[in-house]
Scaffold this motif. Structure first.
Motif, short mmCIF file in Angstrom:
data_model
loop_
_atom_site.label_atom_id
_atom_site.label_comp_id
_atom_site.label_asym_id
_atom_site.label_seq_id
_atom_site.Cartn_x
_atom_site.Cartn_y
_atom_site.Cartn_z
N LYS A 22 0.64 -1.06 0.02
CA LYS A 22 0.16 0.17 0.04
C LYS A 22 0.69 1.14 -0.01
O LYS A 22 1.09 2.21 -1.12
CB LYS A 22 -0.93 0.01 1.49
N CYS A 126 -4.54 7.73 9.22
CA CYS A 126 -5.11 7.38 10.44
C CYS A 126 -4.94 8.01 11.96
O CYS A 126 -3.86 8.80 12.09
CB CYS A 126 -4.06 6.05 10.56
N ARG A 131 0.60 14.95 13.37
CA ARG A 131 0.58 14.57 11.91
C ARG A 131 0.52 15.88 11.02
O ARG A 131 -0.13 15.91 10.56
CB ARG A 131 0.08 13.19 11.41
N ARG A 382 -2.86 -0.26 12.11
CA ARG A 382 -2.73 -1.48 11.82
C ARG A 382 -3.00 -1.63 13.21
O ARG A 382 -2.75 -3.10 14.27
CB ARG A 382 -1.09 -1.06 12.47
N ARG A 408 -8.90 -0.60 4.84
CA ARG A 408 -7.96 0.23 3.70
C ARG A 408 -6.00 -0.16 3.40
O ARG A 408 -5.74 -0.11 2.37
CB ARG A 408 -7.28 1.52 4.75
#
Ligand SMILES: CC(=O)N[C@H]1[C@@H](OP(=O)(O)OP(=O)(O)OC[C@H]2O[C@@H](n3ccc(=O)[nH]c3=O)[C@H](O)[C@@H]2O)O[C@H](CO)[C@@H](O)[C@@H]1O
Ligand SMILES: C=C(OP(=O)(O)O)C(=O)O
Length: 429
Positions: A22, A126, A131, A382, A408
């Protein structure tokens, strides 16, 4: 919303084909914006993120053809995408499309490099930390762009085109490096990137760009040099295998016991994770076909692990390793250094009977052999798969809600695990 039901306790035996990555496929698709000619990508995984990026690129006027399975193709063969950005009709990437996926923000680099302007919504992705994109913006500014933030959009302009520059990242950033490499490929003059991310997905992008006529050297090391060219042409490239998917199934096998071949996985892409699994008691071997993971008879040994940029232990395998350590014979510790809020799985793992305490960026896990299935909620990509791993080893039934996160990043997860003897099914709603 779909759910996944697992009845735990079966060891895994068989072969799992590893899909294209990905995190390589997304920047490679975005690189298609850099040329008016066709970029053909093979081994692209069938994932929600790929489909979402197709919509985003479509909004810019990119024509994408997905070539389906051909006679003789295996059941799990990745798709081939033909990406043609002959005419870019819109340089805005709107909030509604970009807010769902972090990587979509990276379209800013090719749009700016080729069209000299871009207006891109601040990204989503996510929820594992704040971020920010300050370093991506810094990189584009070093290449001569002027940047404003307006109503949640990053507005970038370079009327005379980008020019080469020196970009020294104060912190290793994968997205920042992707953006800098793509933008510099079409900038006038030479760009030097220092403290660049060394992740294999960066090298995969650079390899593809070089096939398209770019002049990039040093990708995969902390110093990348790019001699800008006036234009790029079409090319054909195969997406590299997904090291995170491979690591996830390796951990799942260590968790349940059994013997699994990860077909197409390349050990050099995840050596640090394989070393940790060996320390935890799994037997790992590899050959030209892939990686074999075996754990028979003995238990799981506790480990102490700290996440780090490549070639260190990947943050994208941290949640999965924590699920494994929940079953270890003793106390382990996992320190997360990349994202400040990537422990959302801790409270969900507790529902299985896991004993985990958090101390700043370190999770301390007291292993237990007594895991019980439970209803749990997937919180991010995850983290979601860490709940699958726990469910595979827990006694009784586990129901995972909100599995759209899994879709995803994991292609046909239930099919792959079921083929190895897991009792797992998707409940469609
Ligand atoms: C689609 C994709 O490939 N996603 C991966 C990519 O995410 P992504 O590219 O978003 O991750 P980065 O490597 O950029 O982030 C690393 C760290 O740098 C910080 N940072 C980043 C950019 C910036 O402008 N300012 C800043 O402070 C981040 O908050 C984080 O703490 O690399 C991460 C780290 O390996 C992986 O977990 C993600 O799966
Ligand atoms: C965090 C991830 O993805 P993204 O960067 O797209 O949120 C991931 O792949 O684990």
């Amino acid at each position: 919303m779909d759910r996944i039901r697992i009845v735990g306790g079966n060891p895994l035996h068989g072969t799992i084909p590893i899909s294209g990555a990905k995190n390589a496929a997304l920047p490679l698709m975005i690189a298609g914006l850099l040329t008016p000619e066709t970029l053909i990508l093979d081994n692209v995984p069938r994932l929600a993120d790929v489909a979402q990026l197709q919509r985003i690129l479509g909004n810019h006027g990119v024509d994408i053809m997905s070539v389906g399975k051909r006679p003789g193709d295996g059941q799990y063969q990745g798709q081939t995408l033909q990406i043609s950005a002959a005419d870019i009709i819109d340089t805005t990437a709107p909030y509604e499309l970009v807010s769902r996926m972090r990587a979509s923000f990276w379209v800013i680099a090719p749009l700016l490099a080729r069209m000299h302007e871009a207006r891109v919504s601040l990204p989503g992705g996510c929820a594992i930390g704040t971020r920010p994109v300050d370093l991506l913006i810094m990189a584009l500014e070093k290449l001569g762009a002027s940047i404003d933030i307006d109503a949640g959009y990053v507005v970038a302009k370079a009327p005379g085109g980008l020019r080469g520059g020196t970009i020294d990242f104060p912190k290793v950033t994968v997205g920042g490096t992707h953006v800098a490499v793509m933008a510099a490929a079409l900038a006038k003059g030479t760009t030097v990137i220092t403290n660049a991310a060394c992740e294999p997905e960066i090298s995969d992008l650079a390899d593809c760009l070089n096939k398209m006529g770019a002049r990039i050297s040093g990708a995969g090391t902390p110093r990348i040099e790019i001699e800008g060219v006036a234009s790029l042409h079409g090319a054909r490239h195969t997406v590299l295998p997904d090291r995170i998917e491979a690591g996830t199934y390796a951990i799942a096998t260590a968790m349940t016991g059994g013997d699994v071949r990860l077909a197409g996985a390349r050990p050099e892409l995840l050596q640090s994770a394989l070393d940790v699994l060996t320390e935890a008691g799994a037997e790992i071997s590899s050959d030209a076909e892939g990686i074999r993971v075996v754990r028979n008879g003995h238990g799981i040994r506790p480990v102490q692990v700290t996440t780090a940029p490549f070639p260190g232990f990947p943050t994208d395998l941290q949640a999965q390793l924590m699920a494994l350590m929940v079953r270890a014979q003793g106390a382990s510790a996992i320190t997360e250094t990349i994202f400040e809020n990537r422990f959302m799985h801790v409270q969900e793992l507790a529902r299985f009977g896991a004993r985990i305490s958090l101390d700043g960026e370190t999770a301390r896990i007291e292993g237990t052999s007594n895991l019980r299935g439970a209803p749990v909620m997937a919180t991010d990509l995850r983290a979601s798969v860490s709940l699958v791993i726990a469910g595979l080893a827990a006694e009784g039934e586990t129901m995972i809600n909100r599995v759209y996160h899994l879709d995803r990043g994991f292609e046909r997860l239930e099919d792959k695990l079921k083929a190895c003897g897991a009792t797992i099914e998707r409940i469609r709603e």
